[in-house]
Design an enzyme around this catalytic site. Structure first.
Site, PDB file in Angstrom:
ATOM      1  N   TYR A 123     -16.812   3.823   6.353  1.00  0.00           N
ATOM      2  CA  TYR A 123     -15.354   3.768   6.473  1.00  0.00           C
ATOM      3  C   TYR A 123     -14.896   4.365   7.801  1.00  0.00           C
ATOM      4  O   TYR A 123     -14.119   3.757   8.548  1.00  0.00           O
ATOM      5  CB  TYR A 123     -14.717   4.504   5.294  1.00  0.00           C
ATOM      6  CG  TYR A 123     -13.231   4.736   5.442  1.00  0.00           C
ATOM      7  CD1 TYR A 123     -12.330   3.683   5.372  1.00  0.00           C
ATOM      8  CD2 TYR A 123     -12.731   6.025   5.651  1.00  0.00           C
ATOM      9  CE1 TYR A 123     -10.961   3.905   5.510  1.00  0.00           C
ATOM     10  CE2 TYR A 123     -11.372   6.254   5.786  1.00  0.00           C
ATOM     11  CZ  TYR A 123     -10.492   5.196   5.720  1.00  0.00           C
ATOM     12  OH  TYR A 123      -9.150   5.419   5.863  1.00  0.00           O
TER      13      TYR A 123
ATOM     14  N   TYR B 106      -2.608   2.877  12.059  1.00  0.00           N
ATOM     15  CA  TYR B 106      -2.938   4.140  11.381  1.00  0.00           C
ATOM     16  C   TYR B 106      -4.449   4.278  11.229  1.00  0.00           C
ATOM     17  O   TYR B 106      -5.138   3.334  10.848  1.00  0.00           O
ATOM     18  CB  TYR B 106      -2.249   4.195  10.008  1.00  0.00           C
ATOM     19  CG  TYR B 106      -0.750   4.146  10.137  1.00  0.00           C
ATOM     20  CD1 TYR B 106       0.003   5.313  10.225  1.00  0.00           C
ATOM     21  CD2 TYR B 106      -0.091   2.923  10.238  1.00  0.00           C
ATOM     22  CE1 TYR B 106       1.378   5.272  10.393  1.00  0.00           C
ATOM     23  CE2 TYR B 106       1.288   2.864  10.415  1.00  0.00           C
ATOM     24  CZ  TYR B 106       2.014   4.035  10.490  1.00  0.00           C
ATOM     25  OH  TYR B 106       3.377   3.967  10.676  1.00  0.00           O
TER      26      TYR B 106
ATOM     27  N   ASP C 284      -4.491 -12.370   5.642  1.00  0.00           N
ATOM     28  CA  ASP C 284      -5.724 -11.774   5.149  1.00  0.00           C
ATOM     29  C   ASP C 284      -6.412 -11.108   6.342  1.00  0.00           C
ATOM     30  O   ASP C 284      -6.872 -11.793   7.259  1.00  0.00           O
ATOM     31  CB  ASP C 284      -6.616 -12.866   4.546  1.00  0.00           C
ATOM     32  CG  ASP C 284      -7.938 -12.337   4.019  1.00  0.00           C
ATOM     33  OD1 ASP C 284      -8.223 -11.136   4.220  1.00  0.00           O
ATOM     34  OD2 ASP C 284      -8.694 -13.128   3.426  1.00  0.00           O
TER      35      ASP C 284
ATOM     36  N   TRP D  55      -6.060  12.458   3.907  1.00  0.00           N
ATOM     37  CA  TRP D  55      -5.885  12.760   2.482  1.00  0.00           C
ATOM     38  C   TRP D  55      -4.534  12.246   1.963  1.00  0.00           C
ATOM     39  O   TRP D  55      -3.754  12.984   1.368  1.00  0.00           O
ATOM     40  CB  TRP D  55      -6.010  14.261   2.251  1.00  0.00           C
ATOM     41  CG  TRP D  55      -7.352  14.859   2.564  1.00  0.00           C
ATOM     42  CD1 TRP D  55      -8.311  14.372   3.411  1.00  0.00           C
ATOM     43  CD2 TRP D  55      -7.883  16.096   2.049  1.00  0.00           C
ATOM     44  NE1 TRP D  55      -9.394  15.226   3.454  1.00  0.00           N
ATOM     45  CE2 TRP D  55      -9.158  16.289   2.627  1.00  0.00           C
ATOM     46  CE3 TRP D  55      -7.389  17.054   1.179  1.00  0.00           C
ATOM     47  CZ2 TRP D  55      -9.950  17.388   2.354  1.00  0.00           C
ATOM     48  CZ3 TRP D  55      -8.174  18.164   0.901  1.00  0.00           C
ATOM     49  CH2 TRP D  55      -9.451  18.327   1.479  1.00  0.00           C
TER      50      TRP D  55
ATOM     51  N   GLY E 162       0.821  -1.211   0.000  1.00  0.00           N
ATOM     52  CA  GLY E 162       0.000   0.000   0.000  1.00  0.00           C
ATOM     53  C   GLY E 162       0.851   1.255   0.000  1.00  0.00           C
ATOM     54  O   GLY E 162       2.086   1.205   0.093  1.00  0.00           O
ATOM     55  N   GLN E 163       0.215   2.400  -0.077  1.00  0.00           N
ATOM     56  CA  GLN E 163       0.928   3.676  -0.160  1.00  0.00           C
ATOM     57  C   GLN E 163       1.850   3.911   1.030  1.00  0.00           C
ATOM     58  O   GLN E 163       3.034   4.225   0.873  1.00  0.00           O
ATOM     59  CB  GLN E 163      -0.072   4.837  -0.244  1.00  0.00           C
ATOM     60  CG  GLN E 163      -0.856   4.909  -1.527  1.00  0.00           C
ATOM     61  CD  GLN E 163      -1.678   6.179  -1.587  1.00  0.00           C
ATOM     62  OE1 GLN E 163      -1.203   7.232  -1.972  1.00  0.00           O
ATOM     63  NE2 GLN E 163      -2.932   6.084  -1.181  1.00  0.00           N
TER      64      GLN E 163
ATOM     65  N   THR F 158      -7.729   7.630  10.661  1.00  0.00           N
ATOM     66  CA  THR F 158      -8.151   8.607   9.656  1.00  0.00           C
ATOM     67  C   THR F 158      -8.867   9.814  10.245  1.00  0.00           C
ATOM     68  O   THR F 158      -9.488   9.736  11.314  1.00  0.00           O
ATOM     69  CB  THR F 158      -9.088   7.916   8.640  1.00  0.00           C
ATOM     70  OG1 THR F 158      -9.607   8.878   7.719  1.00  0.00           O
ATOM     71  CG2 THR F 158     -10.279   7.261   9.339  1.00  0.00           C
ATOM     72  N   ASP F 159      -8.812  10.911   9.503  1.00  0.00           N
ATOM     73  CA  ASP F 159      -9.585  12.107   9.852  1.00  0.00           C
ATOM     74  C   ASP F 159     -11.083  11.867   9.715  1.00  0.00           C
ATOM     75  O   ASP F 159     -11.891  12.613  10.273  1.00  0.00           O
ATOM     76  CB  ASP F 159      -9.166  13.287   8.964  1.00  0.00           C
ATOM     77  CG  ASP F 159      -9.297  12.989   7.470  1.00  0.00           C
ATOM     78  OD1 ASP F 159      -9.104  11.824   7.067  1.00  0.00           O
ATOM     79  OD2 ASP F 159      -9.570  13.927   6.692  1.00  0.00           O
TER      80      ASP F 159
ATOM     81  N   ALA G  41      -5.404  -1.451   5.440  1.00  0.00           N
ATOM     82  CA  ALA G  41      -6.787  -1.070   5.733  1.00  0.00           C
ATOM     83  C   ALA G  41      -7.657  -1.263   4.501  1.00  0.00           C
ATOM     84  O   ALA G  41      -7.162  -1.361   3.377  1.00  0.00           O
ATOM     85  CB  ALA G  41      -6.851   0.392   6.172  1.00  0.00           C
TER      86      ALA G  41
END
Length: 298
Positions: free
Chosen positions: A130, A104, A41, A155, A11-12, A106-107, A65
């Site tokens: 989400y 991690y 998984d 973002w 992932g990123q 998220t906003d 995620a």
């Protein structure tokens, strides 16, 4: 040597973490497409438990995620399994081993109704599936009481995967006009900055990693500084584009969210206050504009 189990390494953020964590110990990747051959998984708790018990890590870093925000509205069970249940399983296994967890979030755990940046003390109230599943994951880790850092970001973009930056660069080379939402505000954050900040924090643990995580356990906001709208982000992308001659784009139009309906409702304002992480760990976080310049320079 510290054994670090890294999920979501394709992932990123996970891709960047592979490099930054290597200075801190032995990094073992696990996931559906991991080069290590360890198949994990996150929708299947049995595979999570098996891999963790096989690797016996000192630290589990979990950037993996379910991130398809709109698709989550029609796949709530899968999103909850990956984002809500899996972090709790990871935390349980880490506690059994005496290991620590970096996770991690998220906003999008916030509803966006606040006019000022959200602090870690503000009460989450997610508006979409989400966000609800990511909040469930935070709570699952906290309930286990394992040494942990939960890093909320926003973002996220970079030079690989699917993200706003790459989409905009592609569309600017295909279309003469683009319409971008101008009434959602947040902080675009480079995946590499997230990974480098994580490594900077962990490098402060010296000899006692678990003691360090125990004394600093909690939620921290980790984003670039400043804020903009998606329209403002798009405008900056085109301005910083190193190959502007390739663009066909002539008109960039700002539109309200109601003109770009999506299955999942996004918070109108989700800027995160980063003072806590800066003060606790001495981090100097760059502006979103500086990050964007660095990405496009590379």
């Amino acid at each position: 040597m510290t054994r670090i189990l890294l999920t979501g390494s394709t992932g990123q953020v996970g891709w960047e973490l592979q490099r930054t964590l290597m200075t801190l110990g032995e990094v073992i990747t696990a996931g559906r497409e991991s080069s290590s051959g360890l198949h994990m998984d996150l929708s299947n708790p049995d595979t999570i438990r098996y891999v963790i018990r096989e690797v016996q890590p000192d630290l589990i870093v979990n950037p993996a995620a379910y991130t398809a925000v709109d698709k989550a509205e029609t796949e709530p069970e899968l999103a909850m399994a990956v984002n809500g249940t899996a972090p709790g399983v990871i935390a349980e296994e880490a506690k059994l081993l005496g290991a620590g967890v970096i996770h991690y979030s998220t906003d999008y755990v916030f509803n966006g109704n606040q006019p000022t940046p959200y602090t870690e003390e503000n009460e989450p109230d997610p508006e979409n599936i989400y966000g609800k599943t990511k909040l469930a994951g935070e709570k699952a880790i906290q309930a286990v009481d394992v040494p942990h850092l939960i890093l909320r970001t926003s973002w996220v973009y970079g030079l690989r995967g699917k993200n706003f930056l790459l989409t905009m660069l592609k569309l600017a080379r295909e279309r003469e006009e683009l319409k971008v939402v101008n009434d959602q505000v947040g902080a675009p954050t480079w995946s590499r900055m997230i990974a480098e900040s994580t490594a900077q924090i962990l490098s402060q643990s010296t000899q006692d990693l678990i003691g360090f995580l125990s004394s600093n356990s909690g939620i921290y906001h980790l984003t670039a500084t400043g804020q903009t709208s998606w329209y403002g982000f798009a405008k900056a992308i085109f301005e910083y584009d190193p190959n502007p001659s390739e663009q066909k784009l002539k008109n960039l139009l700002a539109i309200p969210s109601e003109q770009y309906p999506t299955p999942a409702k996004r918070p109108a304002y989700s800027s995160l206050d980063t003072q806590k992480i800066s003060h606790t760990f001495g981090l100097t976080l760059p502006s979103w504009q500086r990050n964007l310049e660095l990405v496009l320079d590379s």
